[in-house]
Design a protein around this motif. Sequence first.
Motif, mmCIF file in Angstrom:
data_model
loop_
_atom_site.group_PDB
_atom_site.id
_atom_site.type_symbol
_atom_site.label_atom_id
_atom_site.label_comp_id
_atom_site.label_asym_id
_atom_site.label_seq_id
_atom_site.Cartn_x
_atom_site.Cartn_y
_atom_site.Cartn_z
ATOM 1 N N MET A 1 0.799 -1.262 -0.053
ATOM 2 C CA MET A 1 0.017 0.078 -0.127
ATOM 3 C C MET A 1 0.786 1.148 -0.069
ATOM 4 S SD MET A 1 -3.006 1.200 2.574
ATOM 5 C CE MET A 1 -4.223 -0.364 2.646
ATOM 6 N N ILE A 5 0.399 4.586 -2.213
ATOM 7 C CA ILE A 5 0.122 5.925 -1.996
ATOM 8 C C ILE A 5 1.182 6.786 -2.424
ATOM 9 C CG2 ILE A 5 0.127 7.475 0.121
ATOM 10 C CD1 ILE A 5 -1.012 4.955 1.810
ATOM 11 N N LEU A 8 -0.168 7.624 -5.872
ATOM 12 C CA LEU A 8 -1.197 8.401 -5.877
ATOM 13 C C LEU A 8 -0.772 9.810 -5.575
ATOM 14 C CD1 LEU A 8 -4.268 6.380 -4.540
ATOM 15 C CD2 LEU A 8 -3.659 6.870 -6.758
ATOM 16 N N ILE A 9 0.097 9.887 -4.821
ATOM 17 C CA ILE A 9 0.646 11.510 -4.353
ATOM 18 C C ILE A 9 1.296 12.100 -5.577
ATOM 19 C CG2 ILE A 9 2.433 12.709 -2.925
ATOM 20 C CD1 ILE A 9 1.893 10.946 -0.626
ATOM 21 N N SER A 12 -1.421 12.923 -8.232
ATOM 22 C CA SER A 12 -2.045 14.021 -7.804
ATOM 23 C C SER A 12 -1.128 15.250 -8.322
ATOM 24 C CB SER A 12 -2.297 14.191 -6.451
ATOM 25 O OG SER A 12 -3.119 13.127 -6.091
ATOM 26 N N ILE A 13 -0.069 15.123 -7.998
ATOM 27 C CA ILE A 13 0.883 16.392 -8.254
ATOM 28 C C ILE A 13 0.935 16.437 -9.617
ATOM 29 C CG2 ILE A 13 3.082 17.321 -8.008
ATOM 30 C CD1 ILE A 13 3.110 16.091 -5.250
ATOM 31 N N LEU A 16 -2.195 18.138 -11.070
ATOM 32 C CA LEU A 16 -2.472 19.491 -10.849
ATOM 33 C C LEU A 16 -1.171 20.097 -11.556
ATOM 34 C CD1 LEU A 16 -3.308 19.268 -7.179
ATOM 35 C CD2 LEU A 16 -4.932 19.611 -9.094
ATOM 36 N N TYR B 356 -6.510 22.451 -3.567
ATOM 37 C CA TYR B 356 -6.987 21.016 -3.794
ATOM 38 C C TYR B 356 -5.573 20.054 -3.681
ATOM 39 C CZ TYR B 356 -11.568 22.334 -5.078
ATOM 40 O OH TYR B 356 -12.992 22.616 -4.943
ATOM 41 N N GLY B 357 -4.515 20.302 -4.230
ATOM 42 C CA GLY B 357 -3.295 19.588 -3.909
ATOM 43 C C GLY B 357 -3.003 19.397 -2.718
ATOM 44 N N PHE B 360 -5.349 16.744 -1.333
ATOM 45 C CA PHE B 360 -4.840 15.388 -1.730
ATOM 46 C C PHE B 360 -3.886 14.826 -0.934
ATOM 47 C CE2 PHE B 360 -6.692 16.819 -6.108
ATOM 48 C CZ PHE B 360 -7.924 17.089 -5.453
ATOM 49 N N VAL B 361 -2.738 15.844 -0.782
ATOM 50 C CA VAL B 361 -1.589 14.937 -0.437
ATOM 51 C C VAL B 361 -1.710 14.885 1.056
ATOM 52 C CG1 VAL B 361 1.067 15.388 0.201
ATOM 53 C CG2 VAL B 361 -0.066 16.155 -2.184
ATOM 54 N N LEU B 364 -3.919 11.327 1.591
ATOM 55 C CA LEU B 364 -2.916 10.343 1.167
ATOM 56 C C LEU B 364 -2.036 9.966 2.048
ATOM 57 C CD1 LEU B 364 -2.397 10.850 -2.467
ATOM 58 C CD2 LEU B 364 -3.965 9.210 -1.793
ATOM 59 N N THR B 365 -1.129 11.126 2.860
ATOM 60 C CA THR B 365 -0.118 10.934 3.755
ATOM 61 C C THR B 365 -1.006 10.271 5.078
ATOM 62 O OG1 THR B 365 -0.125 13.149 4.343
ATOM 63 C CG2 THR B 365 1.696 12.499 3.075
ATOM 64 N N ILE B 367 -3.311 8.512 5.300
ATOM 65 C CA ILE B 367 -3.715 6.802 5.049
ATOM 66 C C ILE B 367 -2.633 6.200 5.402
ATOM 67 C CG2 ILE B 367 -4.096 5.137 3.244
ATOM 68 C CD1 ILE B 367 -5.490 7.068 1.452
ATOM 69 N N PHE B 383 -10.644 10.178 -0.601
ATOM 70 C CA PHE B 383 -9.644 10.748 -1.859
ATOM 71 C C PHE B 383 -10.111 10.543 -3.163
ATOM 72 C CE2 PHE B 383 -6.503 9.601 -4.703
ATOM 73 C CZ PHE B 383 -5.765 10.852 -4.780
ATOM 74 N N PHE B 387 -10.623 13.651 -5.250
ATOM 75 C CA PHE B 387 -9.670 14.046 -6.384
ATOM 76 C C PHE B 387 -10.431 13.752 -7.721
ATOM 77 C CE2 PHE B 387 -6.986 11.645 -9.545
ATOM 78 C CZ PHE B 387 -5.958 12.641 -9.552
#
Lengths: 606, 439
Positions: A1, A5, A8-9, A12-13, A16, B356-357, B360-361, B364-365, B367, B383, B387
């Motif tokens: 996992m 993660i 996914l980080i 996301s970045i 964006l 938003y970023g 999201f981060v 996620l962190t 989690i 998320f 997202f």
Amino acid sequence: MENKITFLIILSIFVLFVFSARLFNLQIISNYNYLISSIRNVEMYQPIEPLRGLIIDRNNDILASNKPVWKIYFVKTKKDVSEVEDQLATINNIISFNIDDIKQKYQTVSRGERIFLAQTYDEKQIAKLYEQNFLYPDIRFEDLSYRYYPYSDSMFHLIGYLGQITPTELIFLSKKGYKPNDLLGKLGLEKQYDEYLKGKKGKMAIRTNALGEVIENNVIDEPENGLSLKLSIDSRLQQAAYDMLKGYRGSVIVSNAKTGEILVLASSPSIDPNLFIKGMSSEQFSQINNNPDNPFLCRPIAAEYPPASTFKIFMSVIGLDSKVIDTNTKFYCNHTFQLGDREFKCLGRHGTINIEKAIVESCNIFFYNLALKTSISTINQYSRILGFGNLSGIDLPGEAKGFIPSNEWKINKYNEPWFDGDTLNLAIGQGYLLVTPLQMNLATMLIANEGTNYVPHIVDEIVDINKGKTVLQLAPKVLNKVSIGEWVWKVIKQAMKKVVDEGTARYGGTTAEVEIAGKTGTAQTFGNTHAWFTAFGPYDDPELVITVMVENSGYGASIAAPIASVLFDMYYGNKSMEKAKADIQQAWYKKYLKLISKGLSPHDEE
Amino acid sequence: MKEKKLNIAHIDYLLFAILLILLVISVLFIYSGTKNIPSLKTRYLMQIIYASVGILGGIFVLLIDIKKIQDISEFLYLFGILMLIATLLIGTRVRGSKSWIKFGFFSIQPSEFMKLFYILFVAKIITLYQNDEKYRSSVKFFIIVGLVTALPAILILLQPDFGSTFILVLIFLTIAFLANLNIELLILTVIMGVFVFSLPLLRVYLKLIDTTVFIKNLVFSNKYFLIISALMTIVGVIILLISTQVESKTVMRISFILIGIGISIVLSILADKILADYQKKRLLVFINPELDKLGSGYNIIQSKIAIGAGGLFGKGLFRGTQSQFGFLPERSTDFIFSIIGEEGGFILSFLILIIYGTIFVKILTLIRITSSFYNKMVLAGIFGYFFNQSILNIGMTIGLMPITGVPLPFLSSGGSSLLTSIFAYMLVLNISMKRYSSV
């Protein structure tokens, strides 16, 4: 996992970051283009049409004006036509249009767009529509003006008409600031003075929302209305002249001998210029286009004819001034004149006559004899001095030059030299010589003024009606000053007076109010003869010069001269046409008795 | 694990401040977008009310013991399903979609709440097998979770609300990805999804352009597609039977692909029937807005003009011509980001992206940090919710994503959407506080 993660980080970045790059592209790099698009969405520039200048005659009678017209539109604000059916039906009760067509259109145009419903000239109808505005909020009005010519066909060639600029015209006129869809004078004064009349367009910024509703109007440039023209035309005389020409093809010109002002410039057949403005049926259009008499031709200035016997007065000037003959020179007329094996004829049998009698009786034989003593180059030179073969510079488009023949011309054209027979024909105004009615009028003015005439002009003043001031005043300008002995003019004028008193125009040239002097002419053509009459009056102090030319109509004395006489009497007696005609009839009875007592036939001869 | 009482002082101040900032921006730009429309003039007031209700109710969510939520999550899911059924029965139809239930002067959109209920319930199911990694990655479990997703998804699709259905599927995929569900089936689901939408799109595209009669007959007749679908499914099932005999994983995978595509062709025909032409066109004009310049393409073009015209600093609040004069469609809901772009410029829209970023981060962190498996699953779902919905919405306004009509969390006007977002957000804050107490 853990790895997922992290993935996914990063995702996301990354997403964006892509979005930020896109924003940077839209908002920073392409900002200008989108800004322009957003301005185009809301802001429209619309020209504000100026009012075209008026055209008025010497007595401030309006010859060309602007009348209001309203265009009615319907804005699409709803998705489906069913939501606005009531509105349309209510409007349709007041002003008629094809409601089914409009409904169909409503479904096809996009929101905010205007659909043209109808146009009306009726002020009451518009008032009614405005009154119940709240019943149909989607209606839009546009008030415009259209050109109106109250004198319709009697001034068609003089005033001209307005029409939409054609692509070809635009090529030449775009430099002068003309734009597509502009209106442009197509003929006459509307064309000649278009730059003064049209004025300057204004500019308005209109902000509309997405539904096409106007949010605000901002006038950026005020329009400047066009300048108005004040003419020397006397519309009463013009109308009378045109009425008398009706049914014929011909011209009437009345000018002022002291200034060159034109009072009448009538041409027949003609067209109602209002037809071009409101639009004509295809039937009307083809009728005008296929008319063999060419109603578009402005005959007074653009049609060229042999001058016929009217030229004898100018031939006389040539003969006397070049001292080929004098007032005592006499020739014998016994109806025929032999030149080699050709026989030239006179209409009468005048016996021994001098120049005065030759003009009065319009004797051909006298002028044949004169012609034999005069060279073609002399006639050519003098004709030019008298103003034939030249443009006068009248302020109308389309003036023709006429034509003076010469030896060289004939060799070039027909490959044979100038013969004496040609000179004989020329001396009585037949053959190759061609003049316009305007040239005849101006040459007559030269005689009336004994050697001076003026540039003919129709516009007297250019006026700014709003400010009430004259922008430009057109002063009389000498066209031609001829150094020919005063005595020569006197002889001719006297003879022309006698033409009217007891000569060829003793019937047709009869007037009741003023003493006039003139000369008839009857040109041989295919078919019926062309009738000419050119005259000036009052005899003692010439003011008006009137030239009448009627194609294929008969004798100058019987067809052309009476028209001139009526105009003289209308002007000097300030009478209606009917009254002038009746009074001339009375005057004729008196003259008739006088002529009988002198032993003259009361009938015109030619 | 010893539970301590939650201490409000342990709240993540940055996340809480971000929420307040977003809500202020939301109210300001909803006001800007609707002040010229008489019928929508009070929207910003409604937004203030919903935000207040959300924050007040959110305090309850913030302080509740999440285990209690976990306990009742199946009831919440069931309640959501019943609401969706009720929506289909007694809902009000707005612009073709039956998505709202009217209660006097306000109406709710059950599909929005369903997203959160669904997350809470799916998280619970997965948590049941938190220690059985093998079962979680089995085909059977994937299908079970898939069915739990399919039930609300189909109910929402029937409204039809294509955007919310899509979001629900994306939330499922996000959770499945993080919960180590069968990754091959996950990929197959995505491929099937593509297949499902290909036929409706192809057909509406052919309607917009000229083409030969032969191609039209071929594409518009369901007969050929059904034959292909049946053939593939039958062959797939035969291979599947063989694979159980030879116990070959590769052969089994092939059989799944064949069956999957066979089923998705049938689904595709169904989707073509369910989706309205305007919805298909919306997807299509994303590829080329010029195809339908005055219809669906109009929205994208106008939105891009609005954002592009904003420039670096924007035209100023209430001064955007695209927003104020009605050129932006749906500007208080779907296209709120376009107003922000026009009136706030690159500076403000970029700030929104950063906000938003950060969210999201942070999630996620979190989690990673949080110890409870249920909490991890809930955060994964939230998320996926924030997202996907943010990316789809903003991507649509800048022309990078198709028009799906999903609201932008926290910013778009609309009570149900805002409340759901705030509650979900409060759950995140709740979990973030708990890390102090449980670690």
